[in-house]
Design an enzyme around this catalytic site. Structure first.
Site, mmCIF file in Angstrom:
data_model
loop_
_atom_site.group_PDB
_atom_site.id
_atom_site.type_symbol
_atom_site.label_atom_id
_atom_site.label_comp_id
_atom_site.label_asym_id
_atom_site.label_seq_id
_atom_site.Cartn_x
_atom_site.Cartn_y
_atom_site.Cartn_z
ATOM 1 N N GLU A 120 28.103 -3.372 -21.834
ATOM 2 C CA GLU A 120 27.753 -4.293 -20.648
ATOM 3 C C GLU A 120 28.038 -6.174 -21.544
ATOM 4 O O GLU A 120 27.703 -5.556 -22.696
ATOM 5 C CB GLU A 120 26.496 -4.964 -20.201
ATOM 6 N N ASP A 166 34.300 -0.865 -13.212
ATOM 7 C CA ASP A 166 34.099 -1.194 -11.659
ATOM 8 C C ASP A 166 33.761 -3.122 -12.409
ATOM 9 O O ASP A 166 32.702 -3.761 -12.567
ATOM 10 C CB ASP A 166 32.374 -1.433 -11.673
HETATM 11 N N1 SAM Z 1 28.480 -1.661 -12.088
HETATM 12 C C1 SAM Z 1 27.865 -2.199 -12.021
HETATM 13 C C2 SAM Z 1 27.033 -1.503 -10.782
HETATM 14 O O1 SAM Z 1 27.862 -1.402 -10.070
HETATM 15 O O2 SAM Z 1 25.856 -1.641 -10.701
HETATM 16 C C3 SAM Z 1 28.261 -3.797 -10.879
HETATM 17 C C4 SAM Z 1 28.670 -3.953 -12.019
HETATM 18 S S1 SAM Z 1 29.592 -6.353 -12.059
HETATM 19 C C5 SAM Z 1 30.360 -6.006 -10.511
HETATM 20 C C6 SAM Z 1 30.783 -6.712 -13.504
HETATM 21 C C7 SAM Z 1 30.080 -6.528 -14.352
HETATM 22 O O3 SAM Z 1 30.572 -6.435 -15.419
HETATM 23 C C8 SAM Z 1 28.877 -7.949 -14.922
HETATM 24 O O4 SAM Z 1 27.707 -7.580 -15.405
HETATM 25 C C9 SAM Z 1 29.229 -8.091 -15.512
HETATM 26 O O5 SAM Z 1 29.142 -9.300 -17.072
HETATM 27 C C10 SAM Z 1 30.711 -7.514 -16.896
HETATM 28 N N2 SAM Z 1 31.600 -7.090 -17.787
HETATM 29 C C11 SAM Z 1 32.724 -8.563 -17.650
HETATM 30 N N3 SAM Z 1 33.658 -8.311 -17.940
HETATM 31 C C12 SAM Z 1 33.371 -7.446 -19.002
HETATM 32 C C13 SAM Z 1 34.033 -6.599 -19.525
HETATM 33 N N4 SAM Z 1 35.081 -6.889 -20.252
HETATM 34 N N5 SAM Z 1 33.188 -5.569 -20.503
HETATM 35 C C14 SAM Z 1 31.989 -4.998 -20.060
HETATM 36 N N6 SAM Z 1 30.973 -5.705 -18.816
HETATM 37 C C15 SAM Z 1 31.930 -6.803 -18.814
#
Ligand code: SAM
Length: 283
Positions: A120, A166
């Protein structure tokens, strides 16, 4: 990084993603051998749907809220069981105040030998996720760009695993990043099961996205899509899709039972639709 999943947790897109993800986890457990879940964009793991943020949009009411109120035929209830069992466990009084995000859902379904690596990048969300799993030897939580993890963390040492990608789709070019990310990670870990999430909305480039995935020549790729309403005059999210690479052989038939039922439950107008088909491979 403006995206915060708390506003969207438990919505119709989460229902599709988490119901299918839970089936992938259960399927891996048909063999005793340990496996790893790599969750590249993990979020905070546990969502309080009574929080100000979740109440502000109320999106969960037209997602998991509807599913919990629906009368499910036995086959669909069975297919949703791992997902709904986790929700029941978190909410012993009934209803759904606490909603499990993907890393928590995976962890709740694990056997003693299974492992989680979750990335994250948002500093606050990372802290919350880290706290949630503090002292848990089954889970490794890293403040890292999930796209990098697709290179550095694959293949897992267990040699079996599910990779959930995701991303928030808040920047241009996320469909291309998904394609490149899959191409790169599949070369490193061709036997893995991959689950990639993407949004469906007005003018989204779904056809070129599918064509580019087909051009990767990955042998087995299944697509599952569910749209809950028409996109006429609406620019927000109307549906979502999952690409599943190396799916369990039972999944396509399961989707043919599950998706029509979810469509009926989650439909917001008469244009709701669903489909499950092989992008590449078995037909
Ligand atoms: N997978 C989670 C679930 O199903 O419960 C939901 C994830 S949400 C759609 C996307 C997440 O990715 C957010 O919390 C955001 O802060 C994080 N994020 C954004 N860019 C990212 C990156 N480059 N690497 C890791 N996390 C990232």
């Amino acid at each position: 990084m403006n995206y915060r999943h708390i506003y969207h947790a438990g919505n119709f897109a989460d229902v599709l993603k988490h119901a299918i993800f839970a089936r992938l986890v259960r399927y891996m457990q048909n063999k005793d051998k340990a496996f790893r879940v790599l969750d590249t964009h993990a979020g905070i793991g546990l969502y309080d749907l009574s929080s100000e943020e979740a109440q502000k949009t109320g999106e969960w009411r037209d997602g998991i809220g509807r599913v919990l109120e629906a009368e499910l035929v036995p086959q669909v209830a069975e297919l949703l069981e791992p997902y709904l069992a986790a929700i029941r466990e978190l909410n012993p009084e009934g209803g759904v105040r606490l909603y499990p995000g993907s890393p928590k859902l995976a962890r709740m379904l694990f056997r003693p030998q299974d492992r989680l690596s979750a990335m994250e990048l948002h500093p606050d969300d990372f802290q919350r996720l880290h706290r949630l799993f503090e002292g848990d030897h089954h889970a490794r939580i890293t403040e890292l760009d999930g796209w990098l993890a697709l290179g550095a963390h694959l293949p897992p040492k267990e040699k079996r695993g599910i990779v959930l990608v995701d991303p928030p789709f808040e920047e241009e070019g996320e469909y291309e990043r998904l394609i490149d990310g899959l191409a790169k990670s599949w070369r490193r870990f061709p036997g893995g099961t991959y689950c990639l999430w993407y949004p469906i909305k007005k003018d989204a480039p779904i056809k070129p996205f599918h064509e580019a995935l087909q051009a990767l020549e990955i042998p087995k790729m299944l697509c599952a899509e569910l749209s809950v309403k028409s996109d006429r005059g609406f620019t927000g999210l109307t549906g979502s899709g999952l690409i599943i690479v190396n799916p369990p052989f039972t999944l396509k038939d399961e989707l043919h039972a599950l998706l029509p039922a979810l469509k009926d439950i989650l439909a917001q107008d008469r244009f709701a639709s669903q489909r499950a088909f092989w992008l590449r491979g078995e037909h």
